[in-house]
Write a protein that holds these residues in place. Structure first.
Motif, PDB file in Angstrom:
ATOM      1  N   ALA A 203       0.832  -1.320  -0.118  1.00 20.21           N
ATOM      2  CA  ALA A 203       0.037   0.000  -0.076  1.00 20.21           C
ATOM      3  C   ALA A 203       0.935   1.129  -0.110  1.00 20.21           C
ATOM      4  O   ALA A 203       1.932   1.236   0.619  1.00 20.21           O
ATOM      5  N   GLY A 204       0.417   2.168  -0.728  1.00 23.31           N
ATOM      6  CA  GLY A 204       1.211   3.494  -0.904  1.00 23.31           C
ATOM      7  C   GLY A 204       2.416   3.516  -1.979  1.00 23.31           C
ATOM      8  O   GLY A 204       3.162   4.427  -1.933  1.00 23.31           O
ATOM      9  N   SER A 205       2.376   2.221  -2.673  1.00 25.45           N
ATOM     10  CA  SER A 205       3.602   2.229  -3.706  1.00 25.45           C
ATOM     11  C   SER A 205       2.782   1.928  -4.985  1.00 25.45           C
ATOM     12  O   SER A 205       1.807   1.391  -4.950  1.00 25.45           O
TER      13      SER A 205
ATOM     14  N   PRO B 195      10.245   0.767 -21.624  1.00 28.90           N
ATOM     15  CA  PRO B 195       9.778  -0.695 -21.491  1.00 28.90           C
ATOM     16  C   PRO B 195      11.081  -1.140 -20.450  1.00 28.90           C
ATOM     17  O   PRO B 195      10.785  -2.365 -20.108  1.00 28.90           O
ATOM     18  N   ASP B 196      12.099  -0.585 -20.078  1.00 28.53           N
ATOM     19  CA  ASP B 196      13.117  -1.376 -19.423  1.00 28.53           C
ATOM     20  C   ASP B 196      12.791  -0.879 -17.846  1.00 28.53           C
ATOM     21  O   ASP B 196      13.686  -1.423 -16.837  1.00 28.53           O
ATOM     22  N   LEU B 197      11.914  -0.018 -17.471  1.00 29.90           N
ATOM     23  CA  LEU B 197      11.666   0.296 -16.217  1.00 29.90           C
ATOM     24  C   LEU B 197      10.383  -0.192 -15.672  1.00 29.90           C
ATOM     25  O   LEU B 197       9.927  -0.168 -14.427  1.00 29.90           O
ATOM     26  N   VAL B 198       9.786  -1.337 -16.163  1.00 37.79           N
ATOM     27  CA  VAL B 198       8.618  -2.223 -15.585  1.00 37.79           C
ATOM     28  C   VAL B 198       8.875  -2.744 -14.468  1.00 37.79           C
ATOM     29  O   VAL B 198      10.015  -3.468 -14.252  1.00 37.79           O
ATOM     30  N   MET B 199       7.972  -3.403 -13.573  1.00 37.20           N
ATOM     31  CA  MET B 199       8.327  -3.686 -12.268  1.00 37.20           C
ATOM     32  C   MET B 199       9.269  -3.391 -11.338  1.00 37.20           C
ATOM     33  O   MET B 199      10.137  -4.126 -10.640  1.00 37.20           O
ATOM     34  N   ARG B 200       9.169  -2.073 -11.265  1.00 38.31           N
ATOM     35  CA  ARG B 200      10.162  -1.441 -10.384  1.00 38.31           C
ATOM     36  C   ARG B 200       9.292  -0.572  -9.130  1.00 38.31           C
ATOM     37  O   ARG B 200       8.929   0.417  -9.701  1.00 38.31           O
ATOM     38  N   PRO B 201       9.303  -1.130  -7.996  1.00 40.17           N
ATOM     39  CA  PRO B 201       8.391  -0.535  -7.016  1.00 40.17           C
ATOM     40  C   PRO B 201       8.949   1.013  -6.754  1.00 40.17           C
ATOM     41  O   PRO B 201      10.180   1.220  -6.626  1.00 40.17           O
ATOM     42  N   ILE B 202       7.810   1.827  -6.498  1.00 35.67           N
ATOM     43  CA  ILE B 202       8.221   3.268  -6.366  1.00 35.67           C
ATOM     44  C   ILE B 202       7.306   3.712  -5.095  1.00 35.67           C
ATOM     45  O   ILE B 202       6.133   3.353  -5.195  1.00 35.67           O
ATOM     46  N   SER B 203       8.060   4.294  -4.385  1.00 36.63           N
ATOM     47  CA  SER B 203       7.056   4.846  -3.007  1.00 36.63           C
ATOM     48  C   SER B 203       6.418   6.088  -3.566  1.00 36.63           C
ATOM     49  O   SER B 203       6.771   7.041  -4.004  1.00 36.63           O
ATOM     50  N   GLY B 204       5.208   5.958  -3.098  1.00 39.23           N
ATOM     51  CA  GLY B 204       4.264   7.155  -3.256  1.00 39.23           C
ATOM     52  C   GLY B 204       3.990   7.825  -1.983  1.00 39.23           C
ATOM     53  O   GLY B 204       3.110   8.694  -1.875  1.00 39.23           O
ATOM     54  N   GLN B 205       4.880   7.664  -0.892  1.00 37.52           N
ATOM     55  CA  GLN B 205       4.937   8.537   0.156  1.00 37.52           C
ATOM     56  C   GLN B 205       5.810   9.650   0.412  1.00 37.52           C
ATOM     57  O   GLN B 205       5.825  10.164   1.514  1.00 37.52           O
TER      58      GLN B 205
END
Length: 299
Positions: free
Chosen positions: A93-95, A133-143
């Protein structure tokens, strides 16, 4: 919906609102879920909440794709496991993260989930960020940081976007794309000169994709800098120049397979700089989930 029909309704609703998905049939009794789907210019915004489930997008679903899209998935509550492009992540949650509609993907929800999905045409994203296309599946914090700016905007867009006049949707979508790119682009210490230089390199590459000899040395000679500078500029952007050239060639081949239905696959591959048809077929399948011939046949 009556309890025996709830899960089947959900299976259909997922594919109707999130592109095509394969969710296995099962007898679960009560299944709680709700949707809100909004068209927003070229984009689509989907809000959903649901009970635990799992599914995937494979070759049958990808073959039905009309236009390549990126999905931006933002978790409001719960967590979701995802697997695509050789990467496995658990999004909390939040990412948020980016996923690619043209490549196989698996998802699983271990518990109740609430999320927002923003579906965007791939071209609109790659025009601003070619290495997307090379940046998929990279978790990023939305906080925190840049991610928090985008997450706040996305929540407001999901809440209010459907009520905006149509004349405002295009400029708001452009602002959304700018915030998204700012959030997902790898950090790099570079100034306006470096960004302009990378743009010149990209323009030269796109104008010479059909040259089999195209590579960092040829690019460096044309731009008037060293091959080492070329490598450093592109590595700062999160992708090597060789890989970016490879992705652009594959995309051109993909487009031309549809535009020239009577041309031989090998002819198209050679035209866009590939020197071996077997290697091209393997690379195409790795990128898009189907071989070039299967892709053309299914369309």
């Amino acid at each position: 919906m009556p309890a025996p029909r709830q899960y089947d309704w959900w299976r259909e609703a997922v594919s109707d609102t999130h592109l095509g998905w394969d969710l296995p049939r099962r007898d679960v009794g009560d299944f709680r879920a709700r949707f809100r789907h909004q068209a927003f210019g070229q984009a689509q915004i989907v809000q959903c909440a649901c009970d635990p489930c799992h599914g995937k997008r494979g070759r049958p679903e990808i073959s039905q794709l009309r236009e390549p899209s990126f999905g931006l998935l933002y978790i409001l509550k719960g967590r979701e496991s995802l697997k695509q492009a050789g990467r496995e992540i658990v999004l909390e949650a939040g990412s948020f993260t980016l996923w690619d509609s043209t490549r196989p993907i698996d998802f699983g929800l271990p518990g109740e989930l609430e999320k927002i999905t923003l579906l965007l045409p791939q071209g609109a994203v790659t025009d601003l960020l070619p290495q997307a296309p090379d940046l998929v599946m990279r978790p990023i914090s939305g906080q925190r940081g840049r991610g928090a700016l985008f997450a706040t905007h996305l929540r407001a867009l999901a809440r209010e976007g459907g009520d905006l006049p149509s004349a405002l949707q295009a400029p708001v979508l452009r602002a959304t794309l700018d915030l998204l790119i700012a959030a997902i682009e790898p950090e790099a210490e570079e100034g306006a000169y470096q960004r302009a230089l990378r743009a010149r390199i990209q323009d030269f590459v796109l104008a010479n994709l059909d040259d089999p000899a195209l590579g960092p040395e040829q690019v460096a000679l044309a731009i008037g800098i060293s091959a080492r500078q070329v490598h450093r500029l592109f590595n700062a952007g999160g992708v090597t120049l060789d890989r970016w050239i490879w992705r652009q060639r594959l995309q051109r081949c993909r487009d031309e397979l549809l535009a020239r239905p009577h041309a031989r696959v090998s002819e198209i591959a050679f035209h866009w700089g590939f020197s071996d048809s077997a290697h091209f077929s393997r690379a195409f399948k790795a990128a898009f989930g189907v071989s070039p011939r299967e892709f053309r046949k299914e369309r």
